[in-house]
Design a protein around this motif. Structure first.
Motif, PDB file in Angstrom:
ATOM      1  N   MET A  49       0.887  -1.220  -0.019  1.00 51.16           N
ATOM      2  CA  MET A  49      -0.139   0.009  -0.101  1.00 51.16           C
ATOM      3  C   MET A  49       1.008   1.348  -0.015  1.00 51.16           C
ATOM      4  SD  MET A  49      -3.224  -1.470  -0.086  1.00 51.16           S
ATOM      5  CE  MET A  49      -4.389  -0.124   0.813  1.00 51.16           C
ATOM      6  N   GLU A  50       0.214   2.273  -0.491  1.00 47.88           N
ATOM      7  CA  GLU A  50       1.059   3.638  -0.350  1.00 47.88           C
ATOM      8  C   GLU A  50       0.018   4.958  -0.184  1.00 47.88           C
ATOM      9  OE1 GLU A  50       2.727   3.928  -4.331  1.00 47.88           O
ATOM     10  OE2 GLU A  50       0.738   4.369  -5.260  1.00 47.88           O
ATOM     11  N   LEU A  51       0.347   5.841   0.244  1.00 47.13           N
ATOM     12  CA  LEU A  51      -0.450   7.008   0.469  1.00 47.13           C
ATOM     13  C   LEU A  51      -0.040   8.107  -0.383  1.00 47.13           C
ATOM     14  CD1 LEU A  51      -2.914   8.338   2.168  1.00 47.13           C
ATOM     15  CD2 LEU A  51      -1.023   9.545   3.426  1.00 47.13           C
ATOM     16  N   ALA A  52      -1.039   8.241  -1.405  1.00 44.85           N
ATOM     17  CA  ALA A  52      -0.980   9.332  -2.501  1.00 44.85           C
ATOM     18  C   ALA A  52      -1.439  10.712  -1.955  1.00 44.85           C
ATOM     19  CB  ALA A  52      -1.724   9.045  -3.744  1.00 44.85           C
ATOM     20  N   ILE A  53      -0.891  11.726  -1.980  1.00 46.44           N
ATOM     21  CA  ILE A  53      -1.270  13.017  -1.571  1.00 46.44           C
ATOM     22  C   ILE A  53      -1.299  13.930  -3.043  1.00 46.44           C
ATOM     23  CG2 ILE A  53      -0.804  14.866   0.070  1.00 46.44           C
ATOM     24  CD1 ILE A  53       1.223  12.820   1.359  1.00 46.44           C
ATOM     25  N   ASN A  54      -2.516  14.352  -3.104  1.00 48.35           N
ATOM     26  CA  ASN A  54      -2.818  14.863  -4.324  1.00 48.35           C
ATOM     27  C   ASN A  54      -2.980  16.637  -3.853  1.00 48.35           C
ATOM     28  OD1 ASN A  54      -2.985  12.721  -6.359  1.00 48.35           O
ATOM     29  ND2 ASN A  54      -4.914  12.298  -5.005  1.00 48.35           N
ATOM     30  N   TRP A 129       3.591   8.615  -0.373  1.00 48.14           N
ATOM     31  CA  TRP A 129       4.349   8.350   1.082  1.00 48.14           C
ATOM     32  C   TRP A 129       4.220   6.540   0.860  1.00 48.14           C
ATOM     33  CZ3 TRP A 129       1.991   7.332   6.185  1.00 48.14           C
ATOM     34  CH2 TRP A 129       3.086   6.935   7.103  1.00 48.14           C
ATOM     35  N   ASP A 130       5.471   5.943   1.032  1.00 47.99           N
ATOM     36  CA  ASP A 130       5.475   4.553   0.950  1.00 47.99           C
ATOM     37  C   ASP A 130       5.357   3.858   2.290  1.00 47.99           C
ATOM     38  OD1 ASP A 130       7.999   5.478   2.314  1.00 47.99           O
ATOM     39  OD2 ASP A 130       9.179   4.319   0.845  1.00 47.99           O
ATOM     40  N   GLY A 131       5.005   4.710   3.421  1.00 50.00           N
ATOM     41  CA  GLY A 131       4.707   4.043   4.647  1.00 50.00           C
ATOM     42  C   GLY A 131       6.102   3.994   5.373  1.00 50.00           C
ATOM     43  N   VAL A 186      -6.597  19.738  -1.711  1.00 49.24           N
ATOM     44  CA  VAL A 186      -5.726  18.805  -1.251  1.00 49.24           C
ATOM     45  C   VAL A 186      -6.405  17.516  -0.941  1.00 49.24           C
ATOM     46  CG1 VAL A 186      -3.975  18.050   0.581  1.00 49.24           C
ATOM     47  CG2 VAL A 186      -4.075  20.297  -0.336  1.00 49.24           C
ATOM     48  N   SER A 187      -6.154  16.081  -1.357  1.00 44.44           N
ATOM     49  CA  SER A 187      -6.813  15.111  -1.142  1.00 44.44           C
ATOM     50  C   SER A 187      -5.855  13.971  -0.913  1.00 44.44           C
ATOM     51  CB  SER A 187      -7.725  14.755  -2.108  1.00 44.44           C
ATOM     52  OG  SER A 187      -7.105  14.416  -3.385  1.00 44.44           O
ATOM     53  N   VAL A 188      -6.287  12.708  -0.121  1.00 43.35           N
ATOM     54  CA  VAL A 188      -5.273  11.514   0.037  1.00 43.35           C
ATOM     55  C   VAL A 188      -6.011  10.641  -0.439  1.00 43.35           C
ATOM     56  CG1 VAL A 188      -4.137  12.740   1.950  1.00 43.35           C
ATOM     57  CG2 VAL A 188      -6.159  11.499   2.286  1.00 43.35           C
ATOM     58  N   GLU A 189      -5.186   9.574  -0.855  1.00 39.87           N
ATOM     59  CA  GLU A 189      -5.917   8.242  -1.308  1.00 39.87           C
ATOM     60  C   GLU A 189      -4.719   7.204  -0.810  1.00 39.87           C
ATOM     61  OE1 GLU A 189      -7.148   5.797  -5.247  1.00 39.87           O
ATOM     62  OE2 GLU A 189      -6.182   7.596  -5.612  1.00 39.87           O
ATOM     63  N   TYR A 190      -5.203   6.477   0.135  1.00 44.63           N
ATOM     64  CA  TYR A 190      -4.502   5.197   0.620  1.00 44.63           C
ATOM     65  C   TYR A 190      -4.887   3.929  -0.390  1.00 44.63           C
ATOM     66  CZ  TYR A 190      -2.651   1.733   3.784  1.00 44.63           C
ATOM     67  OH  TYR A 190      -1.575   0.858   4.452  1.00 44.63           O
ATOM     68  N   ARG A 191      -3.850   3.495  -1.351  1.00 45.56           N
ATOM     69  CA  ARG A 191      -4.241   2.724  -2.127  1.00 45.56           C
ATOM     70  C   ARG A 191      -3.295   1.524  -2.325  1.00 45.56           C
ATOM     71  NH1 ARG A 191      -2.733   7.070  -6.844  1.00 45.56           N
ATOM     72  NH2 ARG A 191      -0.364   6.968  -6.433  1.00 45.56           N
ATOM     73  N   LYS A 192      -3.330   0.697  -3.179  1.00 43.22           N
ATOM     74  CA  LYS A 192      -2.337  -0.448  -3.594  1.00 43.22           C
ATOM     75  C   LYS A 192      -1.475   0.122  -4.400  1.00 43.22           C
ATOM     76  CE  LYS A 192      -4.882  -4.837  -2.926  1.00 43.22           C
ATOM     77  NZ  LYS A 192      -5.045  -6.129  -3.173  1.00 43.22           N
ATOM     78  N   LYS A 193      -0.293  -0.142  -4.371  1.00 43.19           N
ATOM     79  CA  LYS A 193       1.151   0.241  -5.351  1.00 43.19           C
ATOM     80  C   LYS A 193       0.650  -0.146  -6.654  1.00 43.19           C
ATOM     81  CE  LYS A 193       4.643   0.460  -1.804  1.00 43.19           C
ATOM     82  NZ  LYS A 193       5.999  -0.095  -1.318  1.00 43.19           N
ATOM     83  N   ALA A 194       1.051   0.597  -7.610  1.00 40.30           N
ATOM     84  CA  ALA A 194       0.690   0.270  -8.890  1.00 40.30           C
ATOM     85  C   ALA A 194       1.757  -0.552  -9.569  1.00 40.30           C
ATOM     86  CB  ALA A 194       0.763   1.480  -9.777  1.00 40.30           C
TER      87      ALA A 194
END
Length: 194
Positions: A49-54, A129-131, A186-194
């Motif tokens: 998982m990773e956290l994308a910060i847009n 962010w890779d955690g 600003v938004s965040v998405e905690y998602r599976k790594k591509a």
């Protein structure tokens, strides 16, 4: 009588040693040392998982515009720095304005040479962010603050700081950017790594 003198000396030495130990270790360090032994460790954030910060830097109005300095970082539930994801700042000529990123600078200014990159023009950006911590160690599942701090020379200052809970489930969340006109979203998405 000699026994009471020896006991007295022993107690004096013991008290001096305890005082020296207390001075050497700050109270937060003592607290974390006790917490580490009394609470079980939590599972680390999944490596998948990773956290994308847009974030979107707003289009300025007016003719004179200095691009904002932006620090994007993660704090733990107690507000301690975990990871600086990115720092956009001019570090050669105007390093004095880095202090305007008040919260980030007070805790993480020693990272400037390793995390800084040039300021950005208005537009959409995604940071990931890779955690892991700044020391590249895995972090436990739990609550974190996502922080986006922006300041501009002769302009506004604002800190977007919102709590998110990260575990094994995906998450999408928009953050309130009303505190800084330089940030349009600003938004965040905690998602599976591509």
């Amino acid at each position: 009588m000699p026994n009471s003198i020896n006991r007295r000396r022993f107690l004096e030495q013991a008290l001096k040693g305890a005082a020296a130990l207390t001075a050497a270790m700050s109270l937060p360090q003592l607290g974390s040392a006790f917490a580490a032994t009394s609470t079980p460790s939590k599972a680390a954030l999944p490596s998948t998982m990773e956290l994308a910060i847009n974030l979107a830097l707003a289009q300025p109005s007016g003719f004179r515009y200095n691009r904002p300095y932006v620090a994007v970082y993660i704090e733990d539930a107690q507000g301690n720095p975990v990871r600086t994801v990115s720092l956009w700042a001019e570090t050669s000529r105007h390093a004095r304005y880095l202090t305007e990123l008040r919260r980030w600078f007070s805790e993480s200014s020693d990272l400037i040479p390793t995390v800084s990159s040039p300021t950005r023009n208005p537009g959409q950006y995604t940071l990931v962010w890779d955690g892991k911590t700044d020391q590249n160690k895995p972090t436990p599942q739990g609550e974190y603050y996502v922080c986006v701090e922006a300041a501009r020379e002769h302009g506004p200052y604002g800190l977007v700081r919102q709590k998110v809970t990260l575990g094994t489930a995906p998450l999408k969340k928009s953050l309130d950017t009303s505190v800084n006109p330089d940030l349009s979203s600003v938004s965040v998405e905690y998602r599976k790594k591509a």
